[in-house]
Write a protein that holds these residues in place. Structure first.
Motif: not given
Length: 103
Positions: A1-6, A56-60
């Motif tokens: 869920m945290r990754k979705t919010m980020l 951040l890198q995982d988010l592109g």
């Protein structure tokens, strides 16, 4: 869920390129999301800066730098479209405190 919010917070920043600054601050009970939010208790263990870089890198995002500022990790990054952002993460929880577009 945290990754979705980020992801949602950072996507909002990228989509709002015409707005000079955004601040989806997740402050506790109306408090400012500045340095006051990032204070840590004695004995709490900080996350390594590499954890923030990996998030951040995982988010592109391509991370330019990460530094500690007032108890928060502050990172400068850029997405694939070349939109620069500045984000602040809590140094213990990894919670996104603030995200804004850089000029």
């Amino acid at each position: 869920m945290r990754k979705t919010m980020l992801t949602a917070a950072l996507a909002l920043g990228a989509a709002a390129a015409a707005i000079p600054a955004i601040s989806p601050a997740f402050a506790d009970e109306g408090r400012s999301a500045g340095a006051y939010h990032c204070r840590i208790a004695p004995g709490e263990v900080r996350l390594p800066a590499e954890a923030i870089r990996n998030t951040l890198q995982d988010l592109g995002y391509r991370v330019d730098r990460i530094k500690m500022d007032d108890g928060c990790y502050e990172a400068r990054a850029m997405n694939d479209s070349g939109i620069p952002i500045e984000v602040r993460y809590h140094s213990v929880t990894g919670e996104l405190v603030r995200a804004k577009l850089r000029s």
